[in-house]
Design an enzyme around this catalytic site. Structure first.
Site, PDB file in Angstrom:
ATOM      1  N   GLY A  12      43.109  69.143  23.779  1.00 39.68           N
ATOM      2  CA  GLY A  12      42.496  69.650  22.443  1.00 39.68           C
ATOM      3  C   GLY A  12      43.358  70.642  21.550  1.00 39.68           C
ATOM      4  N   ASN A  14      45.529  69.471  19.274  1.00 41.91           N
ATOM      5  CA  ASN A  14      45.381  68.734  17.983  1.00 41.91           C
ATOM      6  C   ASN A  14      44.208  69.018  17.285  1.00 41.91           C
ATOM      7  OD1 ASN A  14      48.022  67.689  17.413  1.00 41.91           O
ATOM      8  ND2 ASN A  14      47.352  65.922  18.798  1.00 41.91           N
ATOM      9  N   MET A  88      40.951  58.981  24.217  1.00 39.40           N
ATOM     10  CA  MET A  88      41.491  57.807  25.199  1.00 39.40           C
ATOM     11  C   MET A  88      40.441  56.748  25.492  1.00 39.40           C
ATOM     12  SD  MET A  88      44.307  59.142  24.914  1.00 39.40           S
ATOM     13  CE  MET A  88      45.152  58.024  25.950  1.00 39.40           C
ATOM     14  N   ILE A  90      39.508  52.469  23.948  1.00 43.26           N
ATOM     15  CA  ILE A  90      39.810  51.487  23.242  1.00 43.26           C
ATOM     16  C   ILE A  90      38.104  51.173  22.518  1.00 43.26           C
ATOM     17  CG2 ILE A  90      40.222  48.916  22.991  1.00 43.26           C
ATOM     18  CD1 ILE A  90      42.221  49.542  25.190  1.00 43.26           C
ATOM     19  N   LEU A  91      38.125  51.123  21.223  1.00 45.26           N
ATOM     20  CA  LEU A  91      36.685  51.064  20.572  1.00 45.26           C
ATOM     21  C   LEU A  91      36.455  49.699  20.242  1.00 45.26           C
ATOM     22  CD1 LEU A  91      37.354  54.182  18.567  1.00 45.26           C
ATOM     23  CD2 LEU A  91      35.628  54.059  20.435  1.00 45.26           C
ATOM     24  N   ASN A 103      43.066  57.682  13.299  1.00 45.79           N
ATOM     25  CA  ASN A 103      43.499  57.896  14.709  1.00 45.79           C
ATOM     26  C   ASN A 103      45.005  58.316  14.561  1.00 45.79           C
ATOM     27  OD1 ASN A 103      43.479  57.881  17.588  1.00 45.79           O
ATOM     28  ND2 ASN A 103      44.963  56.057  17.306  1.00 45.79           N
ATOM     29  N   HIS A 105      48.616  58.394  16.368  1.00 39.26           N
ATOM     30  CA  HIS A 105      49.189  57.933  17.640  1.00 39.26           C
ATOM     31  C   HIS A 105      50.665  58.306  17.796  1.00 39.26           C
ATOM     32  CE1 HIS A 105      49.971  54.586  20.616  1.00 39.26           C
ATOM     33  NE2 HIS A 105      51.285  54.370  19.968  1.00 39.26           N
TER      34      HIS A 105
END
Length: 181
Positions: A12, A14, A88, A90-91, A103, A105
């Site tokens: 956490g 970020n 983490m 994949i939606l 998001n 990256h």
């Protein structure tokens, strides 16, 4: 005031930066959600009195059912934006077609989509690396880029590079959130 959700899976850092930089100033973090009951970011939500939902992805039989429950939880808050920071998962379109989200990256997309992007970026032949913040779509790390921050890799050890990437992530996140809102 604009309302955002933060989705995370890990320590956490970020999430903490967003709370310390923007929360109750530029926007309100109205919900923090994690798929990992052991995530370090849980303590950040608790310390700042931010409502927290833990939806353990491991107990779901498929991604769509998990995403449906996340969408149901998030829609209660009438959000302006959902921000994925180290989430983490994949939606599926169940999520991506119903939730406006961005998001973070740790590479210069479209290079190094998916896992281990910092190491892949450090080891590639390009002279620069960096971070991207992009809109979330059903394509993994494939949405339109909002902000990219770039650095020259020359002279960095892997540990120095990781540290610089983590610094750039925080800058890019704040810039992208403010830009989208």
């Amino acid at each position: 005031m604009k309302k955002i959700a933060i989705l995370f899976s890990g320590k956490g850092s970020n999430f903490s930066h967003i709370v310390n930089t923007l929360h109750n100033k530029e926007l309100e973090v109205v919900i923090a959600l994690t798929n990992n009951p052991e995530a370090g970011g849980i303590s950040i939500a608790k310390a700042h009195g931010i409502p927290l939902e833990i939806i353990d992805s491991k107990v779901y039989k498929d991604r769509e059912t998990f995403d449906k429950d996340i969408v149901k939880s998030l829609q209660k808050y009438q959000l302006n934006l959902t921000v994925l920071v180290g989430f983490m998962r994949i939606l599926t379109p169940v999520f991506t077609e119903n939730i406006k989200s961005i998001n973070l990256h740790p590479s210069l997309l479209p290079r190094h989509k998916g896992l281990h992007a910092i190491i892949k970026s450090y080891e590639d032949t390009f002279p620069t690396g960096g971070v991207s913040v992009h809109h979330v779509t059903s394509e993994l790390d494939g949405g339109e880029i909002i902000v990219q921050k770039e650095i020259v890799k020359d002279g960095f050890t892997l540990e120095q590079y990781k540290k610089k990437i983590h610094t750039l992530e925080k800058e890019a996140l704040v810039e992208a959130i403010c830009k989208v809102l």
